[in-house]
Scaffold this active site. Structure first.
Site, PDB file in Angstrom:
ATOM      1  N   TRP A 359       0.821  -1.203   0.000  1.00  0.00           N
ATOM      2  CA  TRP A 359       0.000   0.000   0.000  1.00  0.00           C
ATOM      3  C   TRP A 359       0.861   1.262   0.000  1.00  0.00           C
ATOM      4  O   TRP A 359       0.373   2.360  -0.227  1.00  0.00           O
ATOM      5  CB  TRP A 359      -0.967   0.001   1.191  1.00  0.00           C
ATOM      6  CG  TRP A 359      -0.323   0.149   2.545  1.00  0.00           C
ATOM      7  CD1 TRP A 359       0.415  -0.777   3.212  1.00  0.00           C
ATOM      8  CD2 TRP A 359      -0.384   1.285   3.414  1.00  0.00           C
ATOM      9  NE1 TRP A 359       0.820  -0.294   4.431  1.00  0.00           N
ATOM     10  CE2 TRP A 359       0.341   0.972   4.597  1.00  0.00           C
ATOM     11  CE3 TRP A 359      -0.996   2.545   3.331  1.00  0.00           C
ATOM     12  CZ2 TRP A 359       0.482   1.854   5.657  1.00  0.00           C
ATOM     13  CZ3 TRP A 359      -0.855   3.417   4.405  1.00  0.00           C
ATOM     14  CH2 TRP A 359      -0.123   3.082   5.538  1.00  0.00           C
ATOM     15  N   ASP A 360       2.156   1.072   0.211  1.00  0.00           N
ATOM     16  CA  ASP A 360       3.097   2.193   0.169  1.00  0.00           C
ATOM     17  C   ASP A 360       2.991   2.967  -1.142  1.00  0.00           C
ATOM     18  O   ASP A 360       3.134   4.195  -1.174  1.00  0.00           O
ATOM     19  CB  ASP A 360       4.534   1.681   0.282  1.00  0.00           C
ATOM     20  CG  ASP A 360       4.765   0.763   1.465  1.00  0.00           C
ATOM     21  OD1 ASP A 360       3.794   0.222   2.015  1.00  0.00           O
ATOM     22  OD2 ASP A 360       5.932   0.572   1.839  1.00  0.00           O
ATOM     23  N   GLU A 490       1.684  -1.591  13.171  1.00  0.00           N
ATOM     24  CA  GLU A 490       1.691  -3.050  13.234  1.00  0.00           C
ATOM     25  C   GLU A 490       2.120  -3.583  14.602  1.00  0.00           C
ATOM     26  O   GLU A 490       2.243  -4.795  14.783  1.00  0.00           O
ATOM     27  CB  GLU A 490       2.599  -3.596  12.132  1.00  0.00           C
ATOM     28  CG  GLU A 490       2.031  -3.328  10.743  1.00  0.00           C
ATOM     29  CD  GLU A 490       3.008  -3.651   9.622  1.00  0.00           C
ATOM     30  OE1 GLU A 490       2.548  -3.842   8.491  1.00  0.00           O
ATOM     31  OE2 GLU A 490       4.232  -3.701   9.887  1.00  0.00           O
ATOM     32  N   GLN A 603       4.329   3.198  13.698  1.00  0.00           N
ATOM     33  CA  GLN A 603       4.256   4.283  12.717  1.00  0.00           C
ATOM     34  C   GLN A 603       2.945   5.035  12.890  1.00  0.00           C
ATOM     35  O   GLN A 603       2.029   4.573  13.564  1.00  0.00           O
ATOM     36  CB  GLN A 603       4.353   3.745  11.299  1.00  0.00           C
ATOM     37  CG  GLN A 603       3.119   3.009  10.800  1.00  0.00           C
ATOM     38  CD  GLN A 603       3.281   2.494   9.392  1.00  0.00           C
ATOM     39  OE1 GLN A 603       3.950   1.495   9.168  1.00  0.00           O
ATOM     40  NE2 GLN A 603       2.675   3.169   8.448  1.00  0.00           N
TER      41      GLN A 603
END
Length: 769
Positions: A359-360, A490, A603
């Site tokens: 998805w980056d 995550e 993140q």
């Protein structure tokens, strides 16, 4: 302590002095690529010390069978591997019969490597003192051609010191290579032919299971005192290897130069039976141009790239080096020529993360490519997802969804999910939202609506169907909830009502409903085609709307903030500042159980949502959430610092914004996460570009026009960047005196600067404070 051996320089990455412990890190940092292939900066000559060999071909992969302790329904059968390709760079060197090996030399002096980003070449030079008491100076120059993207070129120069010496060059091709990250030590390649033809050599091999046919090729010649030696003195062919031999008696103080051209032709681009013929044509072109001609073409190609994509920073050489390194690697990884390719998290610099697409791409990379290339490059990235829609529907079906619901994969090569950690594969479903957001972002920036009726609406319908089915109605809350997920952070698995996931799910449904109405009104033929094909009825979209209108979001009335997920405040809320440095990074020091119970955020999660949907929240909302969540964020994902930098700049907290910028721009150069030897963090590099353009430059699209709220870090004298906005080229220069704009073209453009309308005239500078 971060590594600090990279010499600060505006246009080059430089290493001075040979340190064995830096070899694997430098193999990553000095990597080369041209969009079609790439390679780590391995030595051409023999090296017996620790090394991570790596050459890669775009789009060529192996489906490595999943390795798990027990099988779960819906698990992908394989984890895609960007596989180590047969190597063409090898040139063993003998000096009076002694092998040149920097690991066994008695001394190495004047060692220097340079990755010249301005011109797109890599060079090493050193003085080697060999065990036979002979001494030589060596200079090696290498590049991967942007003009002929199946070709690489090496110039290897040796100069004896003190004695006349016999120098032997043994160039070779080697298909006896393996992946370090193989699950089962499977054989990834089947070599079918090894051949030599004069000063050319070829290895034909295909990947097991996926059957990508490849030809690895080389052609070499030696030059000394104006004479050229093309015909090798000897040839050796083995089952997986072919090499030639060249020998020359060289006077002391005189240089012998060896040239090697090599690369790959692949069945993705040529007929299977014609790969050797295609390789010969590439080599003919190489010989016609010669090394110097190819290098000039390389410099010209990179000059064209930098003309549009460069960002200049005045007064801060490490910041300047960092952003150019990021831009350089992004352009080495993806050129936009081939819509079948995408941007892998490691690009062509390592094996980690396996598959080519996360998805980056949609969340971080598309803004960079939209602004620095023609809009068709970003459109190709969106087309890539449309081409994989049927696979996304299959992926969702394997997990029990129906009626055309689409779940795009976390990791993929061909649209099929190939990630095999349950908390990611099944639960990190927010990736669907990033793809929908990229469609919205593309139209918002380019003004090209045609993608949506042609392709994008079908993608949006599949995604909306997934969110509708994935949500559960809670009688207790009288709301729709989303259970058992992993957000962008995550370090939280299997949580309920991750705020970011719930928020982007609602937005996806709302945006899809808006686009259905817009296409129905303006593109009736496409609307009828798409709704007919998808069998979409109003009764179904009414159900979608009900989910969107009644989505649950965890919220703390006491703190006045959205909670990252249900139960976040039950954790022991110890901030990162109170975490001993000896415990960092926690992903290398702590058990997974301890990480999951901690409050630490890998993140940006809630703040990722505030970045995407900035217009939905006030600046006071942002400040409150930034204040709460940033102290718990360990930034152990490469995707985290850039979002925090952009948000801190918006809050005008410039010292924090600057520190986050340095972290994202020099993540690999300074090895913040202690893992650069595994490869570079390519996709997060686009976030570095966003940190300057959207963070410090404050660039946004407001009411269909460009808007800027520029700020400048105290450490900088100035900075500048260019953007291509709807085929209009705008240069933005910001210094302590204010913002300055230069518009190319024939027509004026109006923008917003700090909320005020400014009309820019073409081919003239407009200054506004």
């Amino acid at each position: 302590m971060n590594q600090d051996y990279i010499v600060p320089d505006n246009w080059s990455i430089i290493e001075e002095g040979f340190e064995r412990e830096n070899v694997k890190s430098s193999e990553s940092i000095f990597s080369l690529g041209n969009g079609a292939m790439g390679q780590r900066a391995n030595f051409e000559e023999q090296y017996s010390g620790p090394t991570f060999q790596g050459s890669y071909i775009g789009g060529v992969y192996y489906p490595d069978k999943t390795r798990v302790g027990w099988w779960k329904n819906g698990y992908p059968e394989y984890f895609a591997k960007v596989i180590n390709a047969p190597s063409w760079i090898g040139i063993h060197v003998l000096v009076d019969g002694e092998a040149l090996d920097l690991n066994t030399c008695t001394r190495v002096e004047n060692f220097r490597r340079e990755l010249n980003m301005k011109e797109g070449w890599y060079q090493r030079s050193f003085t080697a003192y060999l065990k036979n008491n002979k001494t030589i100076d060596v200079k090696v120059t290498r590049f991967l051609s942007l003009e002929l993207d199946e070709l690489g070129a090496i110039r290897y120069e040796v100069t004896p010191k003190g004695d006349d010496l016999t120098i032997t060059f043994s160039p070779f091709l080697d298909s006896g290579i393996t992946n370090e990250d193989s699950n089962w030590d499977d054989k990834f390649w089947n070599t079918t032919r090894v051949a030599s033809d004069g000063n050319q050599a070829f290895i034909e091999a295909h990947t097991m299971k996926t059957n990508f046919e490849t030809c690895t090729f080389m052609e070499c010649h030696l030059e000394y005192k104006g004479m050229t030696q093309s015909k090798p003195m000897g040839t050796e062919e083995r089952e997986l290897w072919v090499g030639h031999g060249y020998e020359q008696k060289v006077d002391k103080g005189t240089t012998v130069t060896f040239y090697k051209y090599g690369g790959y032709t692949v069945s993705r681009n040529h007929k299977n039976g014609d790969l050797v013929g295609a390789a010969k044509k590439v080599l003919d072109k190489a010989q016609a141009k010669g090394f110097d001609g190819l290098l000039e073409a390389q410099k010209k190609a990179w000059a064209g790239i930098w003309e549009m994509s460069d960002i200049t920073i005045g007064g801060d050489i490490k910041a300047q080096q960092g952003i150019r390194f990021n831009i350089f690697q992004l352009n080495q990884t993806y050129t936009g020529k081939d819509s079948r390719l995408n941007i892998g998290p490691k690009g062509f610099t390592g094996e980690k993360y396996g598959g080519s697409t996360y998805w980056d791409t949609e969340a971080y990379c598309i803004p960079f490519y939209m602004a620095t290339k023609d809009h068709h490059v970003a459109r190709n990235l969106l087309k890539y997802r449309y081409n994989h829609l049927e696979k996304a529907i299959e992926n969702a079906k394997k997990l029990g969804f129906n009626n055309g619901a689409a779940l795009y994969p976390m990791v993929t090569m061909n649209g099929e999910e190939c990630h095999n950690e349950w908390e990611i594969t099944f639960e990190e479903i927010h990736r669907n939202g990033a793809i929908a957001f990229a469609i919205y972002n593309y139209y918002r920036y380019t003004g090209d609506y045609s993608y949506i009726p042609e392709m994008g609406l079908e993608v949006l319908i599949g995604i909306a169907r997934f969110w509708h089915q994935r949500a559960t109605f809670s009688k207790q809350k009288n709301k729709y909830v989303i259970l058992g997920v992993t957000g962008p952070n995550e370090y939280e698995n299997n949580v309920s009502n991750n705020w970011y996931t719930n928020y982007i799910a609602r937005w996806c449904i709302q945006y899809t409903l808006e686009q259905l109405e817009k296409v129905k009104t303006g593109y009736k033929e496409d609307y009828d085609r798409i709704t007919g094909y998808t069998k979409l009825k109003k009764a179904e979209t009414d159900e979608w709307k009900k989910v969107a209108d009644h989505m649950y979001f965890p919220f703390s009335e006491e703190l006045g903030i959205y909670l990252q997920q249900d139960g976040f405040l039950d954790k022991e809320l110890v901030t990162v500042a109170d975490l001993p440095r000896t415990q960092r990074p926690i992903n290398q020091k702590w058990s997974w159980d301890r990480i999951l119970r901690s409050p630490y955020i890998k993140q940006a999660d809630v703040l990722q949502g505030f970045y995407f949907f900035e217009d939905h929240f006030s600046i006071e909302d942002l400040e409150k959430h930034f204040d709460f969540y940033e102290p718990f964020t360990v930034h152990e994902s490469s995707l985290s610092p850039c979002v925090h930098s952009i948000q801190a700049a918006r809050l005008d907290w410039m010292q924090q914004a600057y520190q986050f910028y340095l972290r994202t721009s020099r993540l690999d150069l300074d090895d913040y996460n202690k893992e650069v030897e595994e490869g570079l963090h390519i996709t997060s590099m686009a976030g570095t570009w966003m940190s300057i353009v959207e963070g410090f430059g404050g660039m946004r699209i407001r009411n269909d026009k460009l808007s800027f709220r520029p700020r400048i870090p105290e450490e900088w004298d100035s900075y500048s960047f260019k953007i291509n906005f709807r085929n209009r080229i705008l240069k933005v220069h910001i210094d302590k005196s204010g913002a300055h704009f230069e518009l190319e073209g024939d027509h004026e453009m109006s923008i917003r600067l700090n909320g005020e309308r400014v009309v820019l005239q073409p081919v003239s500078k407009t200054t506004a404070k």
